[in-house]
Scaffold this motif. Sequence first.
Motif, short mmCIF file in Angstrom:
data_model
loop_
_atom_site.label_atom_id
_atom_site.label_comp_id
_atom_site.label_asym_id
_atom_site.label_seq_id
_atom_site.Cartn_x
_atom_site.Cartn_y
_atom_site.Cartn_z
N LEU A 1 -6.51 -7.59 1.31
CA LEU A 1 -5.42 -6.77 1.82
C LEU A 1 -6.01 -5.49 2.41
N SER B 1 -5.98 -9.14 -2.84
CA SER B 1 -5.82 -7.76 -3.27
C SER B 1 -6.65 -6.88 -2.35
N GLU C 1 -2.61 -2.77 -0.37
CA GLU C 1 -1.50 -3.44 -1.07
C GLU C 1 -0.27 -2.55 -1.20
N ARG D 1 3.42 -3.30 0.37
CA ARG D 1 4.65 -3.38 -0.45
C ARG D 1 5.72 -2.43 0.10
N PHE E 1 3.87 -10.91 -3.68
CA PHE E 1 2.49 -10.47 -3.79
C PHE E 1 1.90 -11.17 -5.01
#
Length: 336
Positions: free
Chosen positions: A168, A198, A202, A206, A220
Amino acid sequence: MKILFSSYLFEPSIGGLETVSKLLVEEFAAAGHEVHVVTESPGERIPGASYQLTRRPSIVDLLGLLCWSDVFFQNNISLRSLIPALLLKKPVVIAHHTWIQDTRGRVRLRDRIKYALLRSAKNIAISQAVADRLGVPARIIGNPYDDKLFRPLPNIARDKAIVFVGRLVSDKGADLLLRALKILQADGLTPDLTLIGSGPEEENLRRLATELGLDRRVTFAGQISGPALVEILNRHQILAMPSRWAEPFGLVAVEAIACGCVVVGSAAGGLSEAIGPCGLTFDNGNEQELARSLKELLTHSDARAKLRERAADHLEKFRASTAAAAYLDVIGKAAP
């Protein structure tokens, strides 16, 4: 043949290079060759390994192993071991897994030295895109995948829409994927998305999912590997690889295709070679094109079926035994 196999990263480190290195080492040993791995990855001994392993070798250790070997194989170029091998006039084979440059695309002094030394070695490139930048002849051998692990699973319902597998980070383009889902929503399409991986982006991702009103459709899942990853890939229709940067290859694409996914990925670099005839590509960074490609596959099951029909032939050249045989052909020709 005595093969000194250099891989900067190796088990228990996890990543594409580590996966490829372990597969090749095991195949080389299974073919009857003596293999000794040198790596900078810390860790313990590997029980039952069919090869020798030295972690973080000193220069004295390295020189001794070079003298022992018939051929020196580098799974990605490293000057620390390449220069001693050339000084000892050992046959050298180098497999190139990425671009010889820094993360900003600049060619530094050390990179110029690497380019200059390639003429003294036999070279392998994991894609035509990588080969085109080397400036020397190179055999193109795509990265092998673990065909014993990544495969269709019986009795698994393919009831999920889109999956992303990767770090990520900005370069991997997960934010572009979220924005493409918002575009699809305007067309009345509301597919679910599973993000596997990850990384430092992240929290931003979100937040973006919430801002776009997608948080109820986006999962996730964190870092997942091994059999658990295989099961998740078997549950999804489409793997999305929206990388901003030009990927040198794309082993995840091959693994997903082996599990029955079709792929939508960025066109630049070697990713399109990994996808082959088993998916669709779009211009890097173009979320509108990404949305159109996803829409085509989400709304046309016959298109997905045709792409899946091409998987068996495409995967054959990436099977571990096939790729290792091609590597050994190059190594054997380099050895005295």
